[in-house]
Design a protein around this motif. Structure first.
Motif, PDB file in Angstrom:
ATOM      1  N   LYS A  90      42.754  35.309  25.040  1.00 35.88           N
ATOM      2  CA  LYS A  90      42.757  33.799  25.260  1.00 35.88           C
ATOM      3  C   LYS A  90      44.287  33.239  25.037  1.00 35.88           C
ATOM      4  CE  LYS A  90      41.837  32.828  20.096  1.00 35.88           C
ATOM      5  NZ  LYS A  90      40.890  32.173  19.289  1.00 35.88           N
ATOM      6  N   GLY A  91      44.509  31.991  25.574  1.00 36.31           N
ATOM      7  CA  GLY A  91      45.490  31.469  25.485  1.00 36.31           C
ATOM      8  C   GLY A  91      46.820  31.853  25.953  1.00 36.31           C
ATOM      9  N   PRO A  92      47.850  31.623  25.398  1.00 33.53           N
ATOM     10  CA  PRO A  92      49.327  32.017  26.071  1.00 33.53           C
ATOM     11  C   PRO A  92      49.201  33.584  26.172  1.00 33.53           C
ATOM     12  CG  PRO A  92      49.798  30.604  24.203  1.00 33.53           C
ATOM     13  CD  PRO A  92      48.239  30.884  24.083  1.00 33.53           C
ATOM     14  N   SER A  93      48.354  34.245  25.492  1.00 33.72           N
ATOM     15  CA  SER A  93      48.296  35.973  25.815  1.00 33.72           C
ATOM     16  C   SER A  93      47.884  36.245  27.287  1.00 33.72           C
ATOM     17  CB  SER A  93      47.270  36.508  24.919  1.00 33.72           C
ATOM     18  OG  SER A  93      47.793  36.507  23.497  1.00 33.72           O
ATOM     19  N   ILE A  94      47.249  35.258  27.766  1.00 30.76           N
ATOM     20  CA  ILE A  94      46.645  35.497  29.367  1.00 30.76           C
ATOM     21  C   ILE A  94      48.066  35.460  30.176  1.00 30.76           C
ATOM     22  CG2 ILE A  94      45.642  34.521  31.370  1.00 30.76           C
ATOM     23  CD1 ILE A  94      43.635  33.303  29.427  1.00 30.76           C
ATOM     24  N   ALA A  99      52.419  38.566  33.260  1.00 30.65           N
ATOM     25  CA  ALA A  99      53.933  38.871  33.446  1.00 30.65           C
ATOM     26  C   ALA A  99      53.813  40.422  33.679  1.00 30.65           C
ATOM     27  CB  ALA A  99      54.546  38.515  32.248  1.00 30.65           C
ATOM     28  N   GLU A 100      52.759  41.251  33.334  1.00 36.58           N
ATOM     29  CA  GLU A 100      52.954  42.497  33.165  1.00 36.58           C
ATOM     30  C   GLU A 100      52.429  43.034  34.736  1.00 36.58           C
ATOM     31  OE1 GLU A 100      53.972  44.799  30.849  1.00 36.58           O
ATOM     32  OE2 GLU A 100      54.478  42.968  29.685  1.00 36.58           O
ATOM     33  N   GLY A 101      51.827  41.981  35.464  1.00 36.28           N
ATOM     34  CA  GLY A 101      51.229  42.633  36.806  1.00 36.28           C
ATOM     35  C   GLY A 101      50.026  43.144  36.847  1.00 36.28           C
ATOM     36  N   VAL A 102      49.311  42.896  35.878  1.00 39.96           N
ATOM     37  CA  VAL A 102      48.163  43.936  35.845  1.00 39.96           C
ATOM     38  C   VAL A 102      46.891  42.934  35.958  1.00 39.96           C
ATOM     39  CG1 VAL A 102      49.094  45.670  34.475  1.00 39.96           C
ATOM     40  CG2 VAL A 102      47.986  43.856  33.411  1.00 39.96           C
ATOM     41  N   LEU A 103      46.931  41.762  36.346  1.00 39.90           N
ATOM     42  CA  LEU A 103      45.723  40.796  36.421  1.00 39.90           C
ATOM     43  C   LEU A 103      45.049  40.690  37.802  1.00 39.90           C
ATOM     44  CD1 LEU A 103      46.301  38.292  33.576  1.00 39.90           C
ATOM     45  CD2 LEU A 103      45.334  40.562  33.501  1.00 39.90           C
ATOM     46  N   ALA A 104      43.978  40.479  37.934  1.00 43.39           N
ATOM     47  CA  ALA A 104      43.300  40.525  39.411  1.00 43.39           C
ATOM     48  C   ALA A 104      43.466  38.791  39.587  1.00 43.39           C
ATOM     49  CB  ALA A 104      42.035  40.825  39.284  1.00 43.39           C
ATOM     50  N   ASN A 105      43.601  38.576  40.975  1.00 49.28           N
ATOM     51  CA  ASN A 105      43.617  37.179  41.378  1.00 49.28           C
ATOM     52  C   ASN A 105      42.086  36.950  41.783  1.00 49.28           C
ATOM     53  OD1 ASN A 105      43.470  34.928  43.448  1.00 49.28           O
ATOM     54  ND2 ASN A 105      45.665  35.374  43.602  1.00 49.28           N
ATOM     55  N   MET A 106      41.584  35.627  40.957  1.00 45.79           N
ATOM     56  CA  MET A 106      40.093  35.283  41.221  1.00 45.79           C
ATOM     57  C   MET A 106      39.927  34.216  41.806  1.00 45.79           C
ATOM     58  SD  MET A 106      38.932  37.916  39.837  1.00 45.79           S
ATOM     59  CE  MET A 106      37.093  37.500  39.699  1.00 45.79           C
ATOM     60  N   ASN A 107      40.947  33.517  42.821  1.00 43.00           N
ATOM     61  CA  ASN A 107      41.004  32.446  43.458  1.00 43.00           C
ATOM     62  C   ASN A 107      39.690  32.284  44.549  1.00 43.00           C
ATOM     63  OD1 ASN A 107      43.325  31.512  42.090  1.00 43.00           O
ATOM     64  ND2 ASN A 107      44.677  31.924  43.894  1.00 43.00           N
ATOM     65  N   ASP A 108      39.367  33.466  45.271  1.00 42.80           N
ATOM     66  CA  ASP A 108      38.238  33.248  46.081  1.00 42.80           C
ATOM     67  C   ASP A 108      37.089  32.967  45.198  1.00 42.80           C
ATOM     68  OD1 ASP A 108      39.816  33.767  48.089  1.00 42.80           O
ATOM     69  OD2 ASP A 108      39.417  35.911  48.248  1.00 42.80           O
ATOM     70  N   VAL A 109      36.604  33.591  44.018  1.00 37.36           N
ATOM     71  CA  VAL A 109      35.542  33.530  43.240  1.00 37.36           C
ATOM     72  C   VAL A 109      35.565  31.778  42.740  1.00 37.36           C
ATOM     73  CG1 VAL A 109      34.226  33.873  41.342  1.00 37.36           C
ATOM     74  CG2 VAL A 109      35.199  35.778  42.782  1.00 37.36           C
ATOM     75  N   ALA A 110      36.784  31.460  42.243  1.00 37.50           N
ATOM     76  CA  ALA A 110      36.867  30.122  41.849  1.00 37.50           C
ATOM     77  C   ALA A 110      36.696  29.037  42.937  1.00 37.50           C
ATOM     78  CB  ALA A 110      38.329  29.902  41.121  1.00 37.50           C
ATOM     79  N   LYS A 111      37.029  29.414  44.004  1.00 39.38           N
ATOM     80  CA  LYS A 111      36.951  28.195  44.893  1.00 39.38           C
ATOM     81  C   LYS A 111      35.598  28.302  45.509  1.00 39.38           C
ATOM     82  CE  LYS A 111      38.860  26.967  49.399  1.00 39.38           C
ATOM     83  NZ  LYS A 111      39.775  27.202  50.720  1.00 39.38           N
ATOM     84  N   ALA A 112      34.802  29.165  45.543  1.00 43.68           N
ATOM     85  CA  ALA A 112      33.433  29.120  45.986  1.00 43.68           C
ATOM     86  C   ALA A 112      32.463  28.417  44.947  1.00 43.68           C
ATOM     87  CB  ALA A 112      32.865  30.937  46.011  1.00 43.68           C
ATOM     88  N   GLY A 113      32.952  28.868  43.640  1.00 46.42           N
ATOM     89  CA  GLY A 113      32.358  28.159  42.478  1.00 46.42           C
ATOM     90  C   GLY A 113      32.704  26.838  42.095  1.00 46.42           C
ATOM     91  N   PHE A 306      41.205  42.306  35.105  1.00 45.48           N
ATOM     92  CA  PHE A 306      42.061  43.335  35.259  1.00 45.48           C
ATOM     93  C   PHE A 306      42.017  43.886  36.729  1.00 45.48           C
ATOM     94  CE2 PHE A 306      42.561  42.749  30.881  1.00 45.48           C
ATOM     95  CZ  PHE A 306      44.098  42.828  30.744  1.00 45.48           C
ATOM     96  N   THR A 307      42.969  44.045  37.411  1.00 46.70           N
ATOM     97  CA  THR A 307      43.101  44.542  38.736  1.00 46.70           C
ATOM     98  C   THR A 307      42.247  45.911  39.032  1.00 46.70           C
ATOM     99  OG1 THR A 307      45.459  43.669  39.216  1.00 46.70           O
ATOM    100  CG2 THR A 307      44.792  45.383  40.621  1.00 46.70           C
ATOM    101  N   GLN A 308      41.336  46.029  40.043  1.00 48.38           N
ATOM    102  CA  GLN A 308      40.590  47.142  40.108  1.00 48.38           C
ATOM    103  C   GLN A 308      40.825  47.496  41.287  1.00 48.38           C
ATOM    104  OE1 GLN A 308      38.067  47.814  37.619  1.00 48.38           O
ATOM    105  NE2 GLN A 308      39.374  46.596  36.757  1.00 48.38           N
ATOM    106  N   LYS A 309      40.628  49.150  41.670  1.00 51.89           N
ATOM    107  CA  LYS A 309      41.192  49.687  42.646  1.00 51.89           C
ATOM    108  C   LYS A 309      40.065  49.782  43.784  1.00 51.89           C
ATOM    109  CE  LYS A 309      44.361  52.656  40.034  1.00 51.89           C
ATOM    110  NZ  LYS A 309      44.375  54.143  39.279  1.00 51.89           N
TER     111      LYS A 309
END
Length: 418
Positions: A90-94, A99-113, A306-309
């Motif tokens: 939660k919070g600033p830890s996100i 910044a570590e470059g390990v998180l997945a982009n969820m914009n498509d799901v967010a836009k659809a929802g 987190f980014t999935q392969k």
């Protein structure tokens, strides 16, 4: 040739079906520390939703430490190149994980929802890294609550205070009637929780944001903060001598059994009243802490992706995010947790009066600018900074010699810790 085409077509169809089956049978691994009764029931509901979509739920529960143990495990998993599908962060830890470059982009799901339409901007921004959704909110806790026993106030012949100016006279009458005015647990995070509600009540949302979110030096050591610290010093007088190291739920029990009049604590305290068979509005009342009726300090649980392969893992992750934001899950999770849905515009028929008031205030404060992140619950500033500020608050709270002016100067210095 026709036979060959048919054979190729059949092979392609089989491959497509297998790929589809693979996408539906993703392992969805979620690291969390929701292990208490109501929380565990909510996680079981999420598991059911995911498995109904054909995925396999892999529970990765790490109990204890308020999430510290879970974060230690998570770091080792990410470093080894094997992150879970999602983790409770939660919070600033996100932002730090982003910044570590390990998180997945969820914009498509967010836009659809339509997440931007369902979440207040201040909440949506916490779920984003550099403008992209990387997390989904599970709930919203309100921190600036005051829990009061109306029978105690009635016996003392005094009204429940709505401002900090009214507070001392009410507390004196409660004390003279043989009651402990404020139930409190003398632990640093509880001291910090009371502090942030006092700052909000004395200075208002704009000052709170400037001082405790933006960490403005002039605000931290200025006259409004000094007044807030004087108020905190006044509140300290009405806490009993046995408060040191008392757990928050034991302080709540003091209000429930009529030994104490009130407690300043987030809405998780409601679970204690409910477990004791108490009804809001009758056996206890929930009110914004004095002076903070137009404000809402929030603490949000969220699942960070987190980014999935593989494509099937990504599909499972997308379905997980969609399920978390669904009205069905938001309802069941928050009924169990004592919090309110992060998703706005929901039917709250099953929720109690405290939750309905919280939801109404959440919406109103989002429009007025009174919706702000809780510094005491790791939502406002980086962990190191929050820890340094908390140390000053606890030192002042338990000191008989430190002046409010000296404490304010120390707060400004602590805010520079990164």
């Amino acid at each position: 040739m026709k036979t060959l085409i048919k054979t190729l077509h059949a092979a392609l169809m089989t491959t497509s079906l297998l790929a589809a089956a693979g996408a539906q049978a993703a392992d969805v691994e979620v690291l969390h520390w929701w292990t208490a009764g109501g929380e565990a029931r909510s996680v079981a509901e999420l598991k059911k939703m995911l498995e109904a979509k054909g995925h396999k739920w892999k529970d990765f529960a790490v109990a204890g430490g308020g999430g510290e143990n879970a974060m230690t495990v998570l770091k080792s998993r990410v470093v080894s190149g094997n992150p879970p599908t999602a983790a409770q962060i939660k919070g600033p830890s996100i932002q730090e994980w982003g910044a570590e470059g390990v998180l997945a982009n969820m914009n498509d799901v967010a836009k659809a929802g339509n997440w931007d339409g369902l979440l207040p901007p201040v909440v949506a921004n916490v779920m984003k890294y550099k403008g992209n959704y990387v997390a989904v909110p599970v709930n919203v806790h309100r921190v600036n609550w005051m829990w009061a026993n109306p029978e105690v106030f009635k016996k003392a012949g005094v009204a429940i205070p709505k401002t900090w100016d009214e507070f001392p006279a009410a507390a004196e009458k409660l004390q003279k009637a043989g009651f402990i005015p404020v139930a409190h647990g003398g632990q640093p995070w509880q001291d910090f929780t009371v502090f942030e509600s006092v700052v909000m009540g004395v200075g208002g949302p704009a000052f709170y944001k400037k001082a405790l979110v933006d960490l403005d030096q002039a605000s931290l050591k200025g006259p409004t903060m000094i007044k807030a610290l004087e108020t905190l010093q006044m509140v300290r007088k009405y806490i009993d001598k046995d408060a040191a190291n008392r757990d928050w739920n034991l302080a709540t029990a003091m209000v429930i059994n009529g030994k104490a009049a009130m407690q300043f604590m987030g809405d998780w305290a409601k679970g204690e009243f409910s477990a004791a068979g108490k009804k809001p509005g009758k056996d206890y009342v929930c009110l914004p802490a004095p002076g903070s009726a137009n404000a809402f300090t929030f603490n949000i649980d969220s699942l960070v992706m987190f980014t999935q392969k593989s494509a099937d893992a990504k599909k499972g992750q997308q379905d997980l995010a969609t399920a978390v934001m669904s009205p069905e899950f938001q309802e069941v999770f928050n009924l169990n947790k004592g919090s309110i849905p992060a998703r706005q515009g929901m039917d709250l028929a099953k929720f109690d009066d405290c939750a309905k008031q919280s939801a109404a205030d959440f919406t109103a404060s989002a429009k007025s600018g009174g919706l702000v992140p809780s510094i005491a619950h790791q939502m406002a500033v980086p962990a190191a900074t929050a820890g340094a500020i908390q140390d000053v608050v606890t030192q002042f709270f338990n000191s008989h010699t430190m002046t409010p002016k000296a404490a304010a100067d120390k707060l400004a210095l602590a805010a520079k810790v990164r």
